[in-house]
Enzyme design. Structure first.
Site, PDB file in Angstrom:
ATOM      1  N   HIS A 279       0.873  -1.172   0.000  1.00 42.78           N
ATOM      2  CA  HIS A 279       0.000   0.000   0.000  1.00 42.78           C
ATOM      3  C   HIS A 279       0.911   1.223   0.000  1.00 42.78           C
ATOM      4  O   HIS A 279       2.035   1.186   0.488  1.00 42.78           O
ATOM      5  CB  HIS A 279      -0.868  -0.024   1.265  1.00 42.78           C
ATOM      6  CG  HIS A 279      -1.914   1.031   1.344  1.00 42.78           C
ATOM      7  ND1 HIS A 279      -1.622   2.339   1.672  1.00 42.78           N
ATOM      8  CD2 HIS A 279      -3.264   0.989   1.166  1.00 42.78           C
ATOM      9  CE1 HIS A 279      -2.741   3.042   1.692  1.00 42.78           C
ATOM     10  NE2 HIS A 279      -3.751   2.254   1.383  1.00 42.78           N
TER      11      HIS A 279
ATOM     12  N   CYS B  45      -4.709   2.180  -3.872  1.00 43.83           N
ATOM     13  CA  CYS B  45      -3.501   2.772  -3.268  1.00 43.83           C
ATOM     14  C   CYS B  45      -2.304   1.838  -3.403  1.00 43.83           C
ATOM     15  O   CYS B  45      -1.510   1.674  -2.472  1.00 43.83           O
ATOM     16  CB  CYS B  45      -3.737   3.115  -1.799  1.00 43.83           C
ATOM     17  SG  CYS B  45      -4.980   4.395  -1.533  1.00 43.83           S
TER      18      CYS B  45
ATOM     19  N   GLN C 153      -4.818  -4.848   7.119  1.00 45.41           N
ATOM     20  CA  GLN C 153      -5.726  -5.845   6.573  1.00 45.41           C
ATOM     21  C   GLN C 153      -5.687  -7.159   7.343  1.00 45.41           C
ATOM     22  O   GLN C 153      -6.559  -8.007   7.165  1.00 45.41           O
ATOM     23  CB  GLN C 153      -5.383  -6.115   5.099  1.00 45.41           C
ATOM     24  CG  GLN C 153      -5.557  -4.925   4.192  1.00 45.41           C
ATOM     25  CD  GLN C 153      -6.995  -4.450   4.106  1.00 45.41           C
ATOM     26  OE1 GLN C 153      -7.932  -5.236   4.231  1.00 45.41           O
ATOM     27  NE2 GLN C 153      -7.180  -3.163   3.897  1.00 45.41           N
TER      28      GLN C 153
ATOM     29  N   LYS D 178     -10.742  -0.865  10.445  1.00 47.51           N
ATOM     30  CA  LYS D 178     -10.678  -2.153   9.739  1.00 47.51           C
ATOM     31  C   LYS D 178     -11.076  -3.303  10.668  1.00 47.51           C
ATOM     32  O   LYS D 178     -11.146  -4.455  10.255  1.00 47.51           O
ATOM     33  CB  LYS D 178      -9.271  -2.398   9.194  1.00 47.51           C
ATOM     34  CG  LYS D 178      -8.744  -1.319   8.256  1.00 47.51           C
ATOM     35  CD  LYS D 178      -9.486  -1.292   6.947  1.00 47.51           C
ATOM     36  CE  LYS D 178      -8.988  -0.181   6.029  1.00 47.51           C
ATOM     37  NZ  LYS D 178      -7.730  -0.456   5.346  1.00 47.51           N
TER      38      LYS D 178
ATOM     39  N   ASP E  91       2.717  -3.835   8.448  1.00 49.16           N
ATOM     40  CA  ASP E  91       1.479  -3.120   8.170  1.00 49.16           C
ATOM     41  C   ASP E  91       0.343  -4.115   8.390  1.00 49.16           C
ATOM     42  O   ASP E  91       0.096  -4.987   7.569  1.00 49.16           O
ATOM     43  CB  ASP E  91       1.509  -2.610   6.729  1.00 49.16           C
ATOM     44  CG  ASP E  91       0.161  -2.071   6.247  1.00 49.16           C
ATOM     45  OD1 ASP E  91      -0.808  -2.076   7.036  1.00 49.16           O
ATOM     46  OD2 ASP E  91       0.073  -1.678   5.068  1.00 49.16           O
TER      47      ASP E  91
END
Length: 405
Positions: free
Chosen positions: A122, A363, A202, A225, A199
């Site tokens: 991303h 993105c 997700q 999220k 990261d």
């Protein structure tokens, strides 16, 4: 092992509405998840019962706000298996968390040092390290992916070197749904003495995250999220690494002592949390974590796998549709293109049928170029979605295909 999806859906007021006379089918969960009533109630309770600033007031409202706010930090620490609550840093979301790390590492890198990322990043987990390398004259190395969207593990191992100072990895690709073997990758990076930042935007809502087991140094994620509110997130950092990490912002709360000549910083977590925080956001995020933690995780994962399996099966049988990203290990993300159709047009026609998906580059422009597409249509599933909704998606796609032919 089963999930009562109907009972779950009743806890999400937004899912009961219609769009243009059609039942809402919300399949944009990789962008943001919907919020259960328990989260909405927690936020409203803060604003109606104890709205006040934390840590500063000498009155009952402030004391109660502070208690709820700090209890929220405890909930996060327990949820991700942090060693201590002081390792939980409140942020505005994953992006700010990654920027805190990038700002600090930029001050420590030297010319010729190396930072490794992947082709599936991303922008928030790519541009941040680009900027850090530009400021320090370090080298940014990009690990390739296979055509199916899986990371090239051999290339990752080969690209590590004695100059690798930081490795940044997505837990899960937001554009493809690929799940990376972050525990294995972190172990390889640590053998070279590199810091590892994940990261987790997700990954956080699809399985138990244990930062100790992963072996990383930083794990960043967002509340929205994970069925919580927007504008709140967490940067978890290993205590020994965070202890002297360069401050990101200066202002109130993070100070120990101030004079006109100099200032000193407070202890963790305050030293990395300047200014009035998003108190309601933190409380809402904790309510989401508490709600999610009561679910049967195995049942949730099994249900989401069924949704993806059904969607994949129907996609493979759909003439003119191509799945983008077919790694062996995926979460509930189906990215695709339809021959002769622009993803934006597909998304528009689906919206008129009450089906919410995302279209575009997600993105992840360099990833799209690597895969040879300008963008994709992306359906992303969560625990409150149903197999009937998957069927509705493909009926709507048939209609879209006919209209765009």
């Amino acid at each position: 092992m089963s999930l009562d999806v109907r009972a779950l859906r009743e806890q999400f007021p937004i899912l009961a509405q219609e769009i243009d006379g059609n039942p809402l089918v919300y399949l944009d969960n990789a962008a943001t998840t919907q919020k259960p009533q328990a989260v909405l109630d927690a936020i409203m309770a803060f604003y109606t019962q104890c709205n006040a600033n934390v840590h500063r007031g000498a009155h009952a409202l402030s004391d109660e706000a502070t208690r709820r706010y700090e209890k929220a930090r405890d909930s996060v620490a327990h949820f991700i298996h942090a060693n201590s609550r002081e390792e939980v840093i409140w942020t505005s979301g994953t992006t700010e968390g990654l920027n805190i790390v990038a700002n600090g590492i930029a001050q420590r890198l030297q010319e010729g040092d190396e930072v490794m990322v992947t082709q599936m990043e991303h922008h928030a987990d790519l541009v941040t390290w680009q900027q850090a390398c530009t400021r320090s004259r370090a080298i940014l190395k990009v690990v390739p992916i296979h055509d199916n969207g899986a990371l090239d593990i051999q290339a990752f191992e080969d690209m590590l070197s004695g100059r690798t100072r930081l490795v940044a990895l997505p837990h899960v690709s937001n554009a493809l749904g690929t799940v990376n073997p972050i525990k294995k990758l972190a172990a390889l990076a640590k053998q070279k003495g590199a810091l590892v930042v994940i990261d987790g935007a997700q990954g956080i809502a699809h399985g138990g995250v244990d930062v100790q087991d992963i072996g990383c140094d930083f794990y960043a994620f967002s509340g929205h999220k994970l069925f919580g509110p927007t504008g709140i997130g967490v940067l978890w950092g290993r205590g020994s690494v965070l202890e002297d990490w360069p401050v990101w912002q200066t202002g109130g709360e993070m100070i120990a002592r101030v004079s006109y000549e100099a200032s000193t910083w407070g202890a963790l977590p305050n030293r990395l949390e300047a200014g009035t925080p998003n108190i309601a956001g933190a409380i809402g995020m904790a309510a989401a974590i508490d709600w999610f933690s009561k679910l049967d995780l195995e049942a949730v994962q099994s249900h989401e796998k069924q949704l993806l399996a059904s969607a994949t099966e129907q996609a493979m049988a759909f003439d003119g549709l191509k799945i983008i990203g077919s790694a062996p290990d995926k979460i509930g993300v189906l990215s695709f293109i339809i021959d002769g159709s622009h993803p934006a047009d597909v998304g528009f026609i689906l919206d008129r049928q009450g089906i919410a998906i995302r279209t575009g580059d997600h993105c992840a422009q360099p990833l799209m170029r690597r895969l040879g597409v300008p963008g994709t249509a992306r359906a992303s599933f969560s625990l409150y979605n149903t197999l009937d909704e998957v069927d509705s998606l493909f009926r709507a796609l048939k209609k879209a295909q006919m209209m765009l032919a």
